[in-house]
Design a protein around this motif. Structure first.
Motif, PDB file in Angstrom:
ATOM      1  N   ASP A  76       6.233   0.077   3.954  1.00  0.00           N
ATOM      2  CA  ASP A  76       4.903  -0.220   3.442  1.00  0.00           C
ATOM      3  C   ASP A  76       4.615  -1.717   3.420  1.00  0.00           C
ATOM      4  N   ASP A  77       5.648  -2.547   3.297  1.00  0.00           N
ATOM      5  CA  ASP A  77       5.433  -3.994   3.324  1.00  0.00           C
ATOM      6  C   ASP A  77       4.849  -4.421   4.676  1.00  0.00           C
ATOM      7  N   VAL A  79       3.119  -2.490   6.753  1.00  0.00           N
ATOM      8  CA  VAL A  79       1.757  -1.961   6.851  1.00  0.00           C
ATOM      9  C   VAL A  79       0.791  -2.838   6.070  1.00  0.00           C
ATOM     10  N   SER A  80       1.167  -3.196   4.837  1.00  0.00           N
ATOM     11  CA  SER A  80       0.293  -4.021   4.005  1.00  0.00           C
ATOM     12  C   SER A  80       0.040  -5.382   4.637  1.00  0.00           C
ATOM     13  N   ALA A  81       1.094  -5.995   5.167  1.00  0.00           N
ATOM     14  CA  ALA A  81       0.921  -7.307   5.806  1.00  0.00           C
ATOM     15  C   ALA A  81       0.041  -7.203   7.047  1.00  0.00           C
ATOM     16  N   LEU A  83      -2.433  -5.114   7.419  1.00  0.00           N
ATOM     17  CA  LEU A  83      -3.801  -5.017   6.903  1.00  0.00           C
ATOM     18  C   LEU A  83      -4.332  -6.397   6.512  1.00  0.00           C
ATOM     19  N   GLU A  84      -3.477  -7.236   5.951  1.00  0.00           N
ATOM     20  CA  GLU A  84      -3.907  -8.598   5.630  1.00  0.00           C
ATOM     21  C   GLU A  84      -4.264  -9.369   6.894  1.00  0.00           C
ATOM     22  N   ASP A  87      -7.590  -8.271   8.077  1.00  0.00           N
ATOM     23  CA  ASP A  87      -8.609  -8.824   7.190  1.00  0.00           C
ATOM     24  C   ASP A  87      -8.952 -10.262   7.555  1.00  0.00           C
ATOM     25  N   SER A 129       4.528  -1.715  12.316  1.00  0.00           N
ATOM     26  CA  SER A 129       3.275  -1.800  11.571  1.00  0.00           C
ATOM     27  C   SER A 129       2.704  -0.443  11.191  1.00  0.00           C
ATOM     28  N   THR A 136      -1.257   6.438  10.046  1.00  0.00           N
ATOM     29  CA  THR A 136      -1.426   4.986   9.918  1.00  0.00           C
ATOM     30  C   THR A 136      -1.880   4.388  11.234  1.00  0.00           C
TER      31      THR A 136
END
Length: 423
Positions: A76-77, A79-81, A83-84, A87, A129, A136
């Protein structure tokens, strides 16, 4: 002839589609995405390879921004990165609307060019990712990601990297149905061990085809390249890879794989990274990377601290210097093997500590075009290299996706189902 002036004229009509630029990661590393502190509307040559004035000077008409996260991030780290990273690309497009236009289709790339703006696309660099999740993967597509590099420097559970120890063959062997590639043992792993895709990896490729997301084969092992080309029903890309025959580095593309591109329709986008294009730079970079690790830094660290260490090492150990002619040598060979319809450019700016002379940053593309003009490349050849081939590949992937979506819905397969619980 003034080749540089002619190059600028050509790029005004047929600007560069660059397959890979790591500006989003550089913004994360240098200012933690605080773009008030690092305004790319002004010259940022002291800290970056990329800003809007130099993109304009370089004749860039479309950029695949890499929404890369390091492959030592997991789950999840990662995936979250990612998404950042997505963004910040969207933030840049919102902040600079006169210069950047988000683009999700080939038609939108063309519209951006007609408006005089730089089409901004996104590519995820590494299957980590998606955390082994096709849902995802679909979510990244909905957010605008239009290619995914199957691996980065490390293997993922379902695909082997060019720069890691092969593991996919273990999963194949456990299933009791080992596959063999034409041409004998793999160059990665030896002894007949394969280094390609697992069954879940093949399903990832098929789902990318259904979505219209380009399968990017930079960074992957030669067997992963061959497996993906066997499975895919859409053209592939190599977003930033050059010729292995010209520079024998595992990150480059073997001739037998380049020769498969005409039948597939894909595009190989030559990169500028010196250690991938100049044989003399391979060993020098290995020692420079060791020096970075000895200082407690990641080999790919391009922060001011990392660059200070790199420059100190370079001062003591002068590096072999690549030039625009070095890249042109790769493109000449790649054209001989794959044909002009299957070439592009993927500089990897802001993802490498060192660049070739004359290709120091994103303003340098006219120098490469001028070098190719000197070598007799025609205007039509260069228009395909810089713009047409990349736009065509995305459009063809979109066409394949329309057909596949009419035939089948989303895949809900899991890695446990296809590869076993050890996946």
């Amino acid at each position: 002839m003034d080749y540089r002036a002619r190059a600028r004229e050509l790029l005004a009509a047929h600007p560069v589609v660059d397959g890979h630029n790591d500006l989003p990661w550089a913004l994360r590393e240098q200012v933690r995405y605080d773009i008030d502190r690092l305004d790319i509307a002004t010259d940022q040559s002291a800290t970056l390879h990329t800003d809007i004035p130099r993109l304009r000077a370089g004749g860039v008409g479309a950029q695949f921004w890499s929404v890369y996260v390091r492959s030592d991030m997991a789950g999840d780290d990662a995936v979250s990165a990612t998404l950042e990273q997505i963004d910040i690309v969207r933030q840049l497009a919102d902040r600079y609307p006169d210069d950047l236009r988000l683009a999700f289709t080939a038609d939108e790339m063309e519209k951006a060019r007609a408006e005089g703006r730089i089409a901004s696309l996104m590519g995820a660099e590494g299957g980590h990712s998606i955390h082994n999740s096709l849902a995802t993967l679909r979510s990244l597509y909905e957010l605008g990601v239009r290619y995914m590099t199957l691996t980065h420097n490390d293997n993922v559970a379902w695909a082997d990297s060019a720069t890691d120890e092969p593991k996919a063959w273990l999963k194949v062997a456990r299933r009791g149905s080992p596959r063999t590639e034409s041409g004998g043992a793999s160059s990665e792993g030896g002894g007949g061990r394969r280094a390609g895709l697992t069954r879940f990896g093949e399903e990832v490729v098929r789902e990318m085809n259904r979505l219209g997301m380009l399968v990017d084969l930079s960074h992957v092992s030669s067997d992963t390249m061959r497996d993906a080309l066997r499975v895919t029903s859409a053209p592939v890309v190599f977003s930033h890879s050059s010729s292995r025959a010209v520079c024998d580095h595992v990150r480059n593309i073997p001739d037998d794989v380049l020769a498969l591109l005409p039948a597939n329709g894909g595009v190989a986008m030559a990169t500028f990274v010196p250690k991938f294009i100049l044989p003399e730079a391979v060993e020098w970079t290995r020692r420079a990377d060791e020096n970075m690790r000895a200082h407690g830094l990641h080999a790919l660290d391009t922060t001011p601290e990392g660059m200070k260490v790199q420059r100190a090492f370079e001062a003591e150990h002068p590096r072999p210097v690549a030039t625009a002619a070095t890249v042109a040598d790769h493109l000449d060979h790649m054209r001989e093997v794959a044909g002009i319809d299957h070439l592009g450019i993927g500089g990897d700016f802001d993802g490498t500590a060192f660049t070739p002379d004359g290709l120091d940053d994103v303003s340098g593309y006219p120098n490469l075009v001028a070098e190719l003009l000197r070598r007799g490349w025609s205007d039509d050849d260069l228009a395909k290299l810089t713009w047409r081939n990349a736009v065509r590949v995305l459009r063809e992937a979109e066409c394949v996706a329309r057909t596949l979506r009419a035939e089948r819905g989303p895949s809900n397969a899991t890695i446990d189902q296809l590869d076993g619980s050890d996946g």
